[in-house]
Design a protein around this motif. Structure first.
Motif, PDB file in Angstrom:
ATOM      1  N   GLY A 178       0.834  -1.190   0.000  1.00 26.85           N
ATOM      2  CA  GLY A 178       0.000   0.000   0.000  1.00 26.85           C
ATOM      3  C   GLY A 178       0.869   1.240   0.000  1.00 26.85           C
ATOM      4  O   GLY A 178       2.025   1.203  -0.425  1.00 26.85           O
ATOM      5  N   TRP A 179       0.314   2.353   0.495  1.00 33.22           N
ATOM      6  CA  TRP A 179       0.995   3.651   0.446  1.00 33.22           C
ATOM      7  C   TRP A 179       1.356   4.111   1.857  1.00 33.22           C
ATOM      8  O   TRP A 179       0.559   3.978   2.783  1.00 33.22           O
ATOM      9  CB  TRP A 179       0.094   4.690  -0.218  1.00 33.22           C
ATOM     10  N   VAL A 180       2.556   4.670   1.981  1.00 33.99           N
ATOM     11  CA  VAL A 180       3.015   5.168   3.280  1.00 33.99           C
ATOM     12  C   VAL A 180       3.588   6.573   3.127  1.00 33.99           C
ATOM     13  O   VAL A 180       3.980   6.977   2.030  1.00 33.99           O
ATOM     14  CB  VAL A 180       4.093   4.247   3.902  1.00 33.99           C
ATOM     15  N   ALA A 181       3.652   7.297   4.237  1.00 29.98           N
ATOM     16  CA  ALA A 181       4.296   8.611   4.247  1.00 29.98           C
ATOM     17  C   ALA A 181       5.788   8.409   4.028  1.00 29.98           C
ATOM     18  O   ALA A 181       6.492   7.831   4.851  1.00 29.98           O
ATOM     19  CB  ALA A 181       4.043   9.310   5.578  1.00 29.98           C
ATOM     20  N   GLY A 182       6.290   8.882   2.886  1.00 32.62           N
ATOM     21  CA  GLY A 182       7.646   8.587   2.469  1.00 32.62           C
ATOM     22  C   GLY A 182       8.720   9.121   3.382  1.00 32.62           C
ATOM     23  O   GLY A 182       9.843   8.617   3.381  1.00 32.62           O
ATOM     24  N   TYR A 183       8.386  10.121   4.178  1.00 36.21           N
ATOM     25  CA  TYR A 183       9.393  10.733   5.027  1.00 36.21           C
ATOM     26  C   TYR A 183      10.007   9.746   6.014  1.00 36.21           C
ATOM     27  O   TYR A 183      11.142   9.893   6.444  1.00 36.21           O
ATOM     28  CB  TYR A 183       8.769  11.907   5.802  1.00 36.21           C
ATOM     29  N   TYR A 184       9.217   8.709   6.382  1.00 29.55           N
ATOM     30  CA  TYR A 184       9.660   7.783   7.414  1.00 29.55           C
ATOM     31  C   TYR A 184      10.454   6.605   6.861  1.00 29.55           C
ATOM     32  O   TYR A 184      10.685   5.630   7.563  1.00 29.55           O
ATOM     33  CB  TYR A 184       8.456   7.292   8.221  1.00 29.55           C
ATOM     34  N   LEU A 185      10.859   6.691   5.598  1.00 28.87           N
ATOM     35  CA  LEU A 185      11.685   5.653   4.994  1.00 28.87           C
ATOM     36  C   LEU A 185      13.044   6.228   4.600  1.00 28.87           C
ATOM     37  O   LEU A 185      13.152   7.407   4.273  1.00 28.87           O
ATOM     38  CB  LEU A 185      11.014   5.076   3.738  1.00 28.87           C
ATOM     39  N   LYS A 186      14.038   5.375   4.621  1.00 30.02           N
ATOM     40  CA  LYS A 186      15.349   5.741   4.081  1.00 30.02           C
ATOM     41  C   LYS A 186      15.818   4.627   3.162  1.00 30.02           C
ATOM     42  O   LYS A 186      15.586   3.447   3.427  1.00 30.02           O
ATOM     43  CB  LYS A 186      16.367   5.952   5.200  1.00 30.02           C
ATOM     44  N   ARG A 187      16.468   5.009   2.072  1.00 33.84           N
ATOM     45  CA  ARG A 187      17.042   4.015   1.177  1.00 33.84           C
ATOM     46  C   ARG A 187      18.132   3.238   1.909  1.00 33.84           C
ATOM     47  O   ARG A 187      18.665   3.697   2.916  1.00 33.84           O
ATOM     48  CB  ARG A 187      17.627   4.693  -0.069  1.00 33.84           C
ATOM     49  N   GLU A 188      18.466   2.092   1.375  1.00 30.72           N
ATOM     50  CA  GLU A 188      19.459   1.254   2.035  1.00 30.72           C
ATOM     51  C   GLU A 188      20.837   1.911   2.076  1.00 30.72           C
ATOM     52  O   GLU A 188      21.663   1.587   2.912  1.00 30.72           O
ATOM     53  CB  GLU A 188      19.540  -0.106   1.346  1.00 30.72           C
ATOM     54  N   ASN A 189      21.068   2.885   1.182  1.00 28.35           N
ATOM     55  CA  ASN A 189      22.355   3.599   1.213  1.00 28.35           C
ATOM     56  C   ASN A 189      22.351   4.737   2.224  1.00 28.35           C
ATOM     57  O   ASN A 189      23.324   5.475   2.357  1.00 28.35           O
ATOM     58  CB  ASN A 189      22.728   4.116  -0.173  1.00 28.35           C
ATOM     59  N   GLY A 190      21.224   4.901   2.941  1.00 28.51           N
ATOM     60  CA  GLY A 190      21.143   5.902   3.996  1.00 28.51           C
ATOM     61  C   GLY A 190      20.526   7.212   3.583  1.00 28.51           C
ATOM     62  O   GLY A 190      20.229   8.058   4.426  1.00 28.51           O
ATOM     63  N   SER A 191      20.291   7.450   2.280  1.00 31.87           N
ATOM     64  CA  SER A 191      19.698   8.713   1.840  1.00 31.87           C
ATOM     65  C   SER A 191      18.185   8.677   2.035  1.00 31.87           C
ATOM     66  O   SER A 191      17.575   7.610   2.131  1.00 31.87           O
ATOM     67  CB  SER A 191      20.023   8.978   0.370  1.00 31.87           C
ATOM     68  N   SER A 192      17.587   9.862   2.099  1.00 31.82           N
ATOM     69  CA  SER A 192      16.144   9.926   2.303  1.00 31.82           C
ATOM     70  C   SER A 192      15.421   9.351   1.097  1.00 31.82           C
ATOM     71  O   SER A 192      15.852   9.499  -0.044  1.00 31.82           O
ATOM     72  CB  SER A 192      15.704  11.373   2.542  1.00 31.82           C
ATOM     73  N   ALA A 193      14.295   8.675   1.350  1.00 30.73           N
ATOM     74  CA  ALA A 193      13.558   8.014   0.270  1.00 30.73           C
ATOM     75  C   ALA A 193      12.613   8.962  -0.435  1.00 30.73           C
ATOM     76  O   ALA A 193      12.257   8.754  -1.586  1.00 30.73           O
ATOM     77  CB  ALA A 193      12.783   6.818   0.822  1.00 30.73           C
ATOM     78  N   SER A 194      12.168  10.025   0.263  1.00 30.59           N
ATOM     79  CA  SER A 194      11.129  10.860  -0.316  1.00 30.59           C
ATOM     80  C   SER A 194      11.121  12.227   0.307  1.00 30.59           C
ATOM     81  O   SER A 194      11.744  12.473   1.330  1.00 30.59           O
ATOM     82  CB  SER A 194       9.764  10.196  -0.088  1.00 30.59           C
ATOM     83  N   ALA A 195      10.361  13.119  -0.321  1.00 30.93           N
ATOM     84  CA  ALA A 195      10.116  14.441   0.255  1.00 30.93           C
ATOM     85  C   ALA A 195       9.073  14.329   1.351  1.00 30.93           C
ATOM     86  O   ALA A 195       8.432  13.308   1.521  1.00 30.93           O
ATOM     87  CB  ALA A 195       9.606  15.394  -0.826  1.00 30.93           C
ATOM     88  N   THR A 196       8.896  15.418   2.091  1.00 29.76           N
ATOM     89  CA  THR A 196       7.821  15.492   3.052  1.00 29.76           C
ATOM     90  C   THR A 196       6.485  15.408   2.346  1.00 29.76           C
ATOM     91  O   THR A 196       6.296  15.952   1.273  1.00 29.76           O
ATOM     92  CB  THR A 196       7.903  16.830   3.822  1.00 29.76           C
ATOM     93  N   VAL A 197       5.527  14.764   2.985  1.00 27.69           N
ATOM     94  CA  VAL A 197       4.210  14.604   2.380  1.00 27.69           C
ATOM     95  C   VAL A 197       3.490  15.943   2.310  1.00 27.69           C
ATOM     96  O   VAL A 197       3.518  16.723   3.238  1.00 27.69           O
ATOM     97  CB  VAL A 197       3.372  13.622   3.225  1.00 27.69           C
ATOM     98  N   ASN A 198       2.839  16.213   1.193  1.00 27.45           N
ATOM     99  CA  ASN A 198       2.004  17.393   1.048  1.00 27.45           C
ATOM    100  C   ASN A 198       0.576  16.932   0.859  1.00 27.45           C
ATOM    101  O   ASN A 198       0.287  16.139  -0.022  1.00 27.45           O
ATOM    102  CB  ASN A 198       2.449  18.205  -0.174  1.00 27.45           C
TER     103      ASN A 198
END
Length: 432
Positions: A110-130
């Protein structure tokens, strides 16, 4: 070491508050996470992933960095919850829509707020949700067709409601902030469909060129906005500084003050790069202390939000003070910058005639009253003060991207001292 202990205590308090609202607990990110605001105070702007920034053509794995994360049927904060994820869970990201990520693993999808994920390389997965409405999203999409070519060294207008500013020319680069519709910018460089820009309020970064429109109207608009910033900055430089000796001659009795703790809900603001403090929680905590000081001095106080789960629109924040007939409006934020050496407080104002007096009064007690250096006044082209008809300021109470500032800020003593300085500034303003 004491600062770190205080920081841990603040984190626990914030997590406890977040659990009460039934939404994802704010993730406390560690050193290395990209800051979401710029030194110019872009923390007041809402970040959003515009269409065309999605990763639909590029799946990747990411890890959950919050205790409990709702999985929803479709992108959006008010859609049905179909499952949940826990800290450490690894998921495959297959799509993105305005900051919401479509994820799947063996137990849920399903869909999640991307802010709470990080890629495995440590970088942020997404922007803040709008949480923009469908109409707003359509406006962003429609703006793309209106865009025209721009050239290096020329002026351009931002054509979308909210466009991400990144640290480099591409979607893989860190998020720095956002630019809004009709913001005039100067194009400094161009690479592969991206433009390095400077905003009228001094921020730098890269945005997708397809959200820029050049031409004569852009040149005119840029000239108007630049001149506005120059005029206001000149007025500030020439205006007499306020004296803290006059604080006691002022009175807050019966004055109505609107306090605006910036960000909130699924918009955390910036995140501290050393101790992981969350701006939206610090904003609220500081505002609560300010409220207590003001009420004890006879003022009446209204707040744009009183809980971490609330996120009023920028328009509603700007409209609250005039609708109540308030005497002043104060928006409280914490700052961030690309350079870890940037530090100190900053008082931002928009109107020379309406806001400068309040800004000067706020500046005086902040200087030397918090333990963090003062950076004085700055022109701030922010909606909450630009579209506010009562005297209004936006305060940046220190840099979460600076290790020393963040350590100081993590102490409740700092927040109380800062709150007292803000209350003193308001009392000084009403001494005239």
């Amino acid at each position: 070491m004491n600062s770190i202990k205080r920081s841990v205590s603040v984190r626990r308090d914030i997590q406890a508050k977040a659990r009460k609202v039934g939404e994802p607990i704010p993730a406390f990110r560690h050193k290395g996470l990209a800051s979401l605001t710029l030194a110019a105070g872009i923390g007041a702007a809402v970040l959003a992933v515009a269409p065309g920034e999605a990763h639909a053509d590029n799946t990747y794995t990411a890890k959950v960095y919050t205790d409990s994360l709702n999985v929803r049927s479709t992108a959006g904060p008010d859609t049905p919850v179909v499952g949940s994820l826990r800290s450490g869970d690894v998921v495959t990201v297959t799509d993105e829509n305005l900051g919401w990520l479509k994820v799947e693993n063996a137990s849920t999808s399903g869909w999640v707020a991307g802010y709470y994920l990080k890629r495995e390389n440590g970088s942020s997965a997404s922007a803040t949700v709008n949480t923009a409405s469908t109409a707003s999203r359509s406006a962003v999409t429609g703006s793309i067709a209106a865009s025209s070519s721009v050239s290096t060294g020329a002026k351009a207008l931002v054509t979308a409601n909210s466009v991400i500013i990144r640290s480099g020319p591409g979607k893989s680069h860190d998020l720095l902030g956002s630019a809004n519709r009709n913001d005039a910018v100067t194009v400094l460089d161009q690479q592969s469909g991206w433009s390095r820009i400077q905003t009228s309020y001094g921020a730098y970064g890269w945005i997708s060129t397809k959200y820029l429109q050049g031409g004569g109207s852009a040149t005119v608009k840029a000239a108007v906005q630049t001149q506005k910033a120059v005029n206001v900055s000149t007025a500030a430089a020439q205006s007499p500084k306020a004296s803290t000796s006059d604080i006691q001659s002022g009175s807050l009795q019966g004055k109505l003050i609107v306090l605006d703790p910036g960000h909130g809900g699924n918009d955390p603001g910036t995140i501290g790069t050393t101790y992981g403090l969350v701006e939206q929680e610090l904003n609220l905590q500081t505002a609560m202390y300010v409220r207590d000081y003001l009420v004890s001095r006879g003022a009446r106080v209204e707040m744009t939000r009183t809980e971490s789960g609330q996120r009023p629109s920028l328009a509603s924040r700007a409209q609250l003070a005039p609708s109540l007939g308030a005497d002043a409006f104060v928006s409280i934020h914490y700052n961030s910058a690309l350079s870890a050496s940037s530090n100190g407080t900053l008082v931002c104002f928009y109107s020379e005639s309406k806001d400068l007096g309040l800004a000067r009064a706020m500046e005086a007690p902040l200087k030397g009253g918090t333990g963090i250096r003062s950076n004085g006044l700055a022109f701030g082209n922010f909606k909450v003060i630009r579209e506010n008809s009562v005297p209004a300021v936006l305060l940046e109470m220190g840099f979460l991207s600076n290790a020393s500032d963040e350590a100081t800020i993590s102490s409740s003593d700092y927040q109380k001292n800062a709150a007292k300085a803000i209350a003193d500034g308001l009392q000084l303003y009403f001494s005239n």
